[in-house]
Design a protein around this motif. Structure first.
Motif, short mmCIF file in Angstrom:
data_model
loop_
_atom_site.label_atom_id
_atom_site.label_comp_id
_atom_site.label_asym_id
_atom_site.label_seq_id
_atom_site.Cartn_x
_atom_site.Cartn_y
_atom_site.Cartn_z
N ILE A 178 0.83 -1.21 0.00
CA ILE A 178 0.00 0.00 0.00
C ILE A 178 0.86 1.26 0.00
CG2 ILE A 178 -1.72 1.31 1.31
CD1 ILE A 178 -2.76 -1.41 2.38
N GLY A 179 1.91 1.27 0.81
CA GLY A 179 2.73 2.47 0.92
C GLY A 179 3.63 2.72 -0.26
N ASN A 180 4.15 1.67 -0.87
CA ASN A 180 5.16 1.84 -1.93
C ASN A 180 4.65 2.62 -3.14
OD1 ASN A 180 7.16 0.58 -0.49
ND2 ASN A 180 7.19 -1.29 -1.72
N TRP A 181 3.35 2.53 -3.42
CA TRP A 181 2.82 3.27 -4.56
C TRP A 181 3.10 4.77 -4.44
CZ3 TRP A 181 1.81 0.38 -8.50
CH2 TRP A 181 1.25 -0.89 -8.35
N GLN A 182 3.17 5.26 -3.22
CA GLN A 182 3.35 6.70 -3.02
C GLN A 182 4.75 7.16 -3.40
OE1 GLN A 182 1.20 8.05 0.75
NE2 GLN A 182 1.02 5.82 0.91
N TRP A 183 5.72 6.24 -3.33
CA TRP A 183 7.08 6.59 -3.76
C TRP A 183 7.12 6.87 -5.26
CZ3 TRP A 183 7.22 4.28 1.01
CH2 TRP A 183 8.27 4.64 1.88
N THR A 184 6.28 6.20 -6.03
CA THR A 184 6.33 6.34 -7.49
C THR A 184 5.20 7.20 -8.03
OG1 THR A 184 5.07 4.28 -7.79
CG2 THR A 184 7.47 4.11 -7.73
N GLY A 185 4.49 7.87 -7.14
CA GLY A 185 3.47 8.81 -7.57
C GLY A 185 2.19 8.18 -8.07
#
Length: 264
Positions: A178-185
């Motif tokens: 869930i969190g990793n998507w935020q690293w790649t926008g």
């Protein structure tokens, strides 16, 4: 109630490096988790040899837990070629550990050209799909990472679309972080809707900071993003805690978060 795994790094990377993975099995079980994710990047090379992994797997089973084997290796190279050597090593390591899942990063998947070879390698290793794998074979899953390569929604939708088109829709599964998507926008909720049919394991964490200086943190009890994402993802797959516990009250915090994630 969902089954919960604790990712080793939740106890602190330094603690795992210092004490080894096995030292945290008791804390994992006491917290109420059912599984423990072993991280290759937090192991010395000697601890990642087959004999050492078998011993660790025995200890995990003795603690009444089941393991996940996680490696930072990628399924596909930057040029889109299948990383056969890394895939074979990951599966063989996971098998030695007795892992239910073998988790790799996706890497540079760019089209369907190498899917036939992927199917052939997985069949050779006895881990092809869910219906024709060998008994007790680990399930290969790919995770959305924090880098552009292997962390974009379009890559994952293209992968699973190509697998369906080739009649191999169950060849591999996905770990949805869930969190990793935020690293790649990327928008986690949009990704959850698009990829839910392929998700077999979930990593849960909230994120603080901006840009490259983002850090994993524990979600608040009423965290709207985690709850909304979990509501869109399968409810019958394991959920992993991949955020750091409070070092001042490690065991208490682990138990509280396991209970929260199991019922979220």
């Amino acid at each position: 109630m969902a089954e919960v795994a604790i990712v080793a790094s939740a106890f602190g990377a330094g603690s795992i490096w210092r004490d080894g993975h096995a030292a945290w099995l008791g804390a994992t079980k006491t917290a109420g988790a059912g599984a423990f994710e072993v991280r290759r990047e937090l192991m010395h090379d000697a601890d990642a040899q087959r004999g050492a992994l078998r011993a660790l797997g025995t200890a995990i089973a003795a603690a009444d837990l089941w393991p996940v084997w996680s490696t930072p290796d990628t399924l596909y190279a930057d040029d889109g070629a299948l990383n056969e050597a890394e895939l074979r090593l990951a599966v063989e390591s996971g098998r030695a550990l007795g892992a239910r899942f073998v988790k790799l990063q996706l890497g540079g998947f760019a089209g369907e050209a190498h899917l036939a070879r992927l199917a052939a390698v997985l069949e050779e290793l006895g881990v092809k799909g869910t219906d024709n794998a060998a008994p007790n074979a680990p399930r290969v899953v790919v995770e959305n990472g924090q880098l552009e390569q292997g962390g974009k929604l379009a890559q994952f939708t293209a992968l699973f679309r190509a697998l369906r088109a080739g009649g191999e829709d169950k060849l591999i599964g996905m770990t949805f972080d869930i969190g990793n998507w935020q690293w790649t926008g990327e928008a986690p909720l949009m990704a959850a809707v698009a990829l839910a049919p392929n998700v077999e394991y979930i990593h849960c964490k909230a994120v603080q900071g901006e840009g490259a200086r983002r850090f994993a943190r524990a979600p608040a009890a009423d965290d709207p993003l985690c709850r909304a994402a979990l509501a869109r993802l399968p409810s019958d797959v394991p959920r992993g805690i991949e955020f750091p516990f409070d070092e001042a009250r490690m065991q208490e915090d682990a138990a509280r978060n396991v209970a929260w994630l199991a019922s979220a």
